[in-house]
Design a protein around this motif. Structure first.
Motif, PDB file in Angstrom:
ATOM      1  N   GLY A 158      39.281  38.338  47.843  1.00 40.29           N
ATOM      2  CA  GLY A 158      39.885  37.426  48.803  1.00 40.29           C
ATOM      3  C   GLY A 158      39.596  35.973  48.540  1.00 40.29           C
ATOM      4  N   GLY A 159      38.857  35.686  47.489  1.00 40.77           N
ATOM      5  CA  GLY A 159      38.489  34.307  47.194  1.00 40.77           C
ATOM      6  C   GLY A 159      39.334  33.691  46.103  1.00 40.77           C
ATOM      7  N   VAL A 160      38.978  32.479  45.755  1.00 46.85           N
ATOM      8  CA  VAL A 160      39.677  31.772  44.695  1.00 46.85           C
ATOM      9  C   VAL A 160      39.577  32.541  43.384  1.00 46.85           C
ATOM     10  N   SER A 161      38.420  33.194  43.162  1.00 51.23           N
ATOM     11  CA  SER A 161      38.240  33.933  41.925  1.00 51.23           C
ATOM     12  C   SER A 161      39.203  35.105  41.828  1.00 51.23           C
ATOM     13  N   GLU A 162      39.626  35.659  42.965  1.00 47.89           N
ATOM     14  CA  GLU A 162      40.603  36.749  42.904  1.00 47.89           C
ATOM     15  C   GLU A 162      41.977  36.215  42.519  1.00 47.89           C
ATOM     16  N   ILE A 163      42.292  35.000  42.941  1.00 48.46           N
ATOM     17  CA  ILE A 163      43.548  34.377  42.524  1.00 48.46           C
ATOM     18  C   ILE A 163      43.545  34.204  41.001  1.00 48.46           C
ATOM     19  N   GLY A 164      42.431  33.688  40.465  1.00 50.16           N
ATOM     20  CA  GLY A 164      42.330  33.531  39.027  1.00 50.16           C
ATOM     21  C   GLY A 164      42.377  34.856  38.297  1.00 50.16           C
ATOM     22  N   PHE A 165      41.768  35.877  38.898  1.00 46.82           N
ATOM     23  CA  PHE A 165      41.785  37.211  38.311  1.00 46.82           C
ATOM     24  C   PHE A 165      43.212  37.748  38.254  1.00 46.82           C
ATOM     25  N   SER A 166      43.979  37.499  39.298  1.00 45.97           N
ATOM     26  CA  SER A 166      45.385  37.921  39.311  1.00 45.97           C
ATOM     27  C   SER A 166      46.150  37.263  38.174  1.00 45.97           C
ATOM     28  N   ALA A 167      45.857  35.986  37.930  1.00 44.43           N
ATOM     29  CA  ALA A 167      46.520  35.268  36.833  1.00 44.43           C
ATOM     30  C   ALA A 167      46.121  35.852  35.481  1.00 44.43           C
ATOM     31  N   LEU A 168      44.837  36.242  35.351  1.00 45.85           N
ATOM     32  CA  LEU A 168      44.366  36.830  34.102  1.00 45.85           C
ATOM     33  C   LEU A 168      45.063  38.167  33.828  1.00 45.85           C
ATOM     34  N   LYS A 169      45.163  38.982  34.860  1.00 49.83           N
ATOM     35  CA  LYS A 169      45.845  40.270  34.689  1.00 49.83           C
ATOM     36  C   LYS A 169      47.325  40.068  34.359  1.00 49.83           C
ATOM     37  N   ASN A 170      47.924  39.067  34.983  1.00 49.57           N
ATOM     38  CA  ASN A 170      49.336  38.797  34.713  1.00 49.57           C
ATOM     39  C   ASN A 170      49.534  38.329  33.278  1.00 49.57           C
ATOM     40  N   ALA A 171      48.597  37.518  32.775  1.00 55.33           N
ATOM     41  CA  ALA A 171      48.671  37.065  31.389  1.00 55.33           C
ATOM     42  C   ALA A 171      48.585  38.250  30.436  1.00 55.33           C
ATOM     43  N   ALA A 172      47.707  39.208  30.754  1.00 52.55           N
ATOM     44  CA  ALA A 172      47.583  40.408  29.924  1.00 52.55           C
ATOM     45  C   ALA A 172      48.872  41.224  29.968  1.00 52.55           C
ATOM     46  N   ARG A 173      49.462  41.309  31.146  1.00 53.65           N
ATOM     47  CA  ARG A 173      50.704  42.080  31.297  1.00 53.65           C
ATOM     48  C   ARG A 173      51.844  41.466  30.505  1.00 53.65           C
ATOM     49  N   LEU A 174      51.931  40.132  30.544  1.00 53.36           N
ATOM     50  CA  LEU A 174      52.995  39.444  29.813  1.00 53.36           C
ATOM     51  C   LEU A 174      52.785  39.553  28.300  1.00 53.36           C
ATOM     52  N   ARG A 175      51.547  39.541  27.886  1.00 53.16           N
ATOM     53  CA  ARG A 175      51.232  39.617  26.460  1.00 53.16           C
ATOM     54  C   ARG A 175      51.501  41.025  25.918  1.00 53.16           C
ATOM     55  N   ALA A 176      51.023  42.021  26.647  1.00 54.87           N
ATOM     56  CA  ALA A 176      51.171  43.417  26.205  1.00 54.87           C
ATOM     57  C   ALA A 176      51.239  44.296  27.443  1.00 54.87           C
ATOM     58  N   PRO A 177      52.432  44.608  27.919  1.00 54.14           N
ATOM     59  CA  PRO A 177      52.574  45.411  29.132  1.00 54.14           C
ATOM     60  C   PRO A 177      51.714  46.670  29.087  1.00 54.14           C
ATOM     61  N   GLY A 178      50.943  46.854  30.144  1.00 63.00           N
ATOM     62  CA  GLY A 178      50.041  47.988  30.229  1.00 63.00           C
ATOM     63  C   GLY A 178      48.601  47.615  29.950  1.00 63.00           C
ATOM     64  N   SER A 179      48.398  46.540  29.175  1.00 63.54           N
ATOM     65  CA  SER A 179      47.030  46.142  28.844  1.00 63.54           C
ATOM     66  C   SER A 179      46.293  45.586  30.055  1.00 63.54           C
ATOM     67  N   GLU A 180      47.048  45.170  31.082  1.00 61.94           N
ATOM     68  CA  GLU A 180      46.406  44.631  32.287  1.00 61.94           C
ATOM     69  C   GLU A 180      45.529  45.666  32.981  1.00 61.94           C
TER      70      GLU A 180
END
Length: 255
Positions: A158-180
């Motif tokens: 629920g914090g700012v770090s979770e927002i950043g974590f969401s962005a990190l997972k999204n970057a992984a998904r865009l790079r290689a779908p499923g790797s998130e």
């Protein structure tokens, strides 16, 4: 003028503290005030900013204001039950991000409290890793996830770090779908809790404040090696159960 119950919530802000109290004469203010913050860490940016504001207000208003690092849940409770107007709160945008994310126990602060303007903006969050980590950049982390390696990231739900974590997972998904799916959260708490997760080998990466951790990277190499083998620099008597090269923050690297 007296401070009403639940008068101020300084979410990433405390200029509200400066607005109404300063128009009151000193006799109408409580002699002692408790400034609760939404963090349990006394080494993070929330505490640092709050301490600066508390000292300045104490001197300006001629009253005693002390910072109490009780954490988000307890801080909201303390603010809500104060009937004397002697408790104020300083917190950041987690106060409403957690509500937007649907985290249990977080109500809408704009409905329940008076929220003041911003007093500080911290652009200094980063991903931190151990000195002996195989990851030296975000590219390394994303490549590892793509290769099937499970990367554990310590965040505060629920914090700012979770927002950043969401962005990190999204970057992984865009790079290689499923790797998130290989970017997994380790739900902890404030900065000190995230650091502890690293020391205990519960996380490979943490989301952290540069201000709260940068000083550890300035220690001499000999100290880094000692801390790396013996655990947290905050308590050199504490040893990792497996005597592994624990992170201990002094050799933290930003990705």
């Amino acid at each position: 003028m007296k401070l009403a119950r639940r008068t101020f919530l300084a979410a990433a802000s405390a200029a509200a503290l400066l607005a109404q109290p300063l128009v009151a004469d000193a006799q109408s203010l409580p002699r002692n005030m408790r400034m609760v913050i939404g963090s349990t860490s006394t080494g993070g940016d929330t505490y640092q900013n709050s301490a600066i504001v508390a000292d300045a207000l104490s001197e300006k208003l001629g009253i005693n204001i002390k910072v109490d690092a009780v954490g988000a849940t307890e801080a909201f409770k303390a603010l809500a039950r104060d009937r004397r107007g002697t408790t104020i709160m300083v917190f950041h945008d987690q106060s409403y991000l957690a509500n937007l994310y649907g985290v249990t126990g977080y109500g809408d602060p704009f409905e329940e409290f008076v929220v003041g303007p911003t007093l500080a903006i911290n652009p200094g969050n980063a991903y931190l890793v151990p000195a002996d980590s195989p990851y030296h950049s975000m590219e390394d982390i994303l490549a590892a996830a793509e290769a099937g390696t499970r990367v554990r990231v310590a965040i505060q739900p629920g914090g700012v770090s979770e927002i950043g974590f969401s962005a990190l997972k999204n970057a992984a998904r865009l790079r290689a779908p499923g790797s998130e799916e290989n970017i997994v959260p380790v739900n902890t708490g404030s900065q000190s809790d995230k650091n502890q997760a690293m020391w205990d080998d519960l996380a490979d990466v943490i989301n952290g404040s540069i201000q709260a951790n940068e000083q550890f990277t300035q220690l001499p190499p000999t100290t880094r090696r000692r801390c790396a083998s013996s655990g947290s620099p905050r308590d050199p008597r504490r040893w990792s159960r497996r005597r592994r090269p624990a992170w201990a923050a002094p050799a933290a690297t930003t990705c």
